[in-house]
Scaffold this active site. Structure first.
Site: not given
Length: 619
Positions: A171, A174, A230-232
């Site tokens: 991503h 992100s 990326g993240g959550d």
């Protein structure tokens, strides 16, 4: 923790090989010179899972130069080696000299053939912190170096759980736009470990979801896992893209089936519902999943995948979860990265990449959330979402809803929205029904009089002995689940007496935590003793209370060692399923960062539904 690079030099002696008469396993050994230490003997012992070296000169044993080498660095487990590489001719230093001031000077440089061993070194102070260690060996004969490379590679080939082929989603926007830079920093680790990667840069909302929902089983089976850089939010999108089309369990005909069991106080097996995906709260940032309003039901998603499978029906195989081999990986590049912090103990992209290439495995619970009704007057229109972190209503839903008005502020809008919602201090009338299991009833401690209750309400104090955090090799998570079948439809791992309980009233917030949800702003998370794979949700009901007490509750969440659950107005229940019904006009939920409007909603947990490339936090 610093990364170090120790240069090791092979002496004139030829490699020696001996056989273990009992196990028939070869032990490979050579005489070397270790940079800054002196002559050593290097030994490869597959039977003991070790590559170790020992000083020949007793005076040099354990000598450290500039603090980079010590006795504890004289061995490297094969399971901690992720690559070995022949690097041709070059300079190495035979030993280090100590000057009059006690400093270190480089030894005599010599040109020879070399190879490098790439391993993992854990911090002695913080075991959850990993860093790569590179050891360089040299010899005047290139054949000797290549022989060592072949032997070590042969040992690495025995590590069967290591991935060979991965699908990677990056991503680019992100967090603070670090997605691409993060992947560029860790990509060499995958190349060194000979792990093939197919990298897809997400270009729009729902990109990763669409790819995974339509990918053929044949192609998916060619990968050992999928990695989110990326993240959550990106992880949640990937999770839903796979589970929505491949987590196959029966579904109830309508929400009243669920409600009838609740009203009758019966035991219940809740099954998956056919549903659509909601529009995301923010398609441009990591804080919410990158899911757009796709408009496909589960059946339509399956049809899309079936159309893609038409050309491969002859060899296509079934792919469902739980899956014995397939794992998820997360390389943190987001704003909170709660999943990575809870499953690795840190937030370092390099450490996460190392755990992926080494093939670590950790099971993770996943909650299935079904929105049955959008409003009190709407028909049953079930929408299904999967959550690996948290689902929240009231304060949590209002914050994410309010933050939509301030997109121009970036991530800071959540702080502003949170403050504004807190000052408004809204409460909502609702009913929450949940499964109460025997283990939870046994763990409830009796009150010790009215004064104790008042002190708890004001101070939020608790008995520290009641907290037990989830760690690597956790005995709770490693217990064999009673229901292990991929098609098992019953809820949770608990086998025994259970019944439905209800809580009705005005709530400031209702939350369901799958894991502890640790992050930089909540060092212990919402529920410090939540486990990663025990088959339970942690239901947190915060009843209406004065603003000052609610502020104390929120403050305890932000404190290391805080006790946010030990207030009179807070109910905490370990459960396998719950059902929520609102009595108001509007009802907004925050499901892993995604806005979900739901008047009536149910949730159930599936124990160890997916596996991650992770170890769990070390002690």
């Amino acid at each position: 923790m610093e990364r170090n690079e120790n240069c090791l030099v092979v002496g004139d002696n030829n490699p020696m090989e001996s056989a273990n008469s009992k196990a028939g396993i070869s032990v490979f050994s050579s005489s070397l010179f270790l940079d800054s230490v002196g002559e050593v003997v290097l030994t490869l012992s597959p039977s003991s899972d070790q590559l170790y070296w020992q000083s020949v000169d007793p005076l040099d044993h354990g000598r450290s130069c500039c603090g980079l080498f010590s006795n504890s660095d004289s061995a490297l487990k094969i399971s901690d080696v992720y690559a070995v590489e022949f690097i041709d001719y070059g300079i190495v230093h035979e030993s280090a000299l100590t000057n009059a001031a006690g400093g270190c000077l480089s030894g005599h440089p010599t040109e020879m053939y070399r190879f490098k061993v790439y391993g993992v070194q854990k911090s002695k102070t913080y075991p959850s912190i990993w860093a790569p260690s590179i050891y360089t060996f040299g010899h005047s004969d290139s054949r000797t170096c290549r022989m060592w490379v072949n032997r070590i590679n042969a040992s690495l080939d025995m590590e069967a759980d290591r991935p060979k082929n991965l699908l990677v989603f990056v991503h680019p926007r992100s967090g603070k736009g670090n997605g691409c830079r993060t992947w560029d920093a860790v990509a060499p680790i995958f190349s060194q470990a000979n792990v093939k990667t197919k990298v897809i840069m997400t270009e729009r909302a729902g990109h990763a979801f669409d790819v995974l929902a339509s990918i053929t089983n044949r192609e998916l089976d060619s990968y050992d896992g999928v990695v989110a850089v990326g993240g959550d939010g990106l992880f949640n999108e990937i999770l839903n893209g796979l589970l929505l089309s491949r987590h196959e369990v029966p579904c109830p005909s309508r929400s009243m089936d669920f409600k009838n069991y609740v009203d009758n106080g019966c035991e219940l097996s809740v099954h998956e519902a056919v549903g659509n995906l909601e529009e995301p709260s923010d398609p441009c940032e990591d804080d919410s999943p990158l899911l757009m309003n796709i408009g496909h039901s589960r059946t339509q998603v399956s049809n899309l995948r079936s159309e893609a499978d038409l050309c491969h029906t002859e060899h296509d195989s079934k792919f469902s979860f739980p899956h014995e081999r397939f794992r998820f990986g997360i390389i943190p590049a987001g704003s909170t990265d709660a999943t990575v912090i809870c499953t690795t103990g840190g937030r370092d992209p390099v450490m996460s990449a190392l755990q992926i290439v080494l093939g670590k495995r950790l099971c993770l619970d996943v909650a299935q959330v079904v929105r049955w009704k959008t409003t009190s007057t709407s028909k049953d229109e079930p929408y299904v979402r999967y959550a690996a972190n948290f689902a929240g209503y009231g304060f949590y839903g209002d914050v994410i809803m309010e933050s939509e008005k301030y997109r121009w502020m970036g991530p800071k809008r959540y702080d502003y929205a949170g403050t504004k919602v807190f000052l408004q201090h809204r409460s909502y009338e609702a009913e929450v029904a949940y499964v109460q299991v025997e283990s939870e009833k046994a763990s409830v401690r009796p009150e010790r009089g009215p004064w104790s209750r008042k002190m708890k309400a004001l101070m939020g104090l608790s008995d520290p002995s009641t907290k037990g955090t989830c760690r690597a090799n956790c005995s709770v998570c490693n217990e064999k689940p009673i229901q292990s079948s991929a098609k098992s439809a019953s809820i949770g791992p608990y086998k025994g007496e259970s019944k439905w309980k209800k809580s009705k009233g005005r709530f400031l917030s209702v939350g369901a935590a799958v894991i502890s949800c640790r992050n930089e702003r909540a060092p212990d998370g919402l529920v410090a003793d939540a486990h990663l794979s025990d088959g339970f949700l942690h239901l947190i009901l915060v009843k209406d209370c004065p603003r000052a007490l609610y502020l104390r509750h929120l403050t305890q969440i932000a404190m290391k060692g805080g006790n946010p659950l030990n207030f009179r107005f807070v109910e905490h229940h370990k459960t396998t399923a719950f059902m929520f019904t609102s009595f108001g006009k509007e009802s907004v939920w925050n499901v892993d960062g995604e806005i979900l409007q739901g008047h009536q909603l149910s949730a159930q947990v599936y124990r160890g539904l997916v596996s991650l490339f992770a170890t769990g936090p070390e002690v």
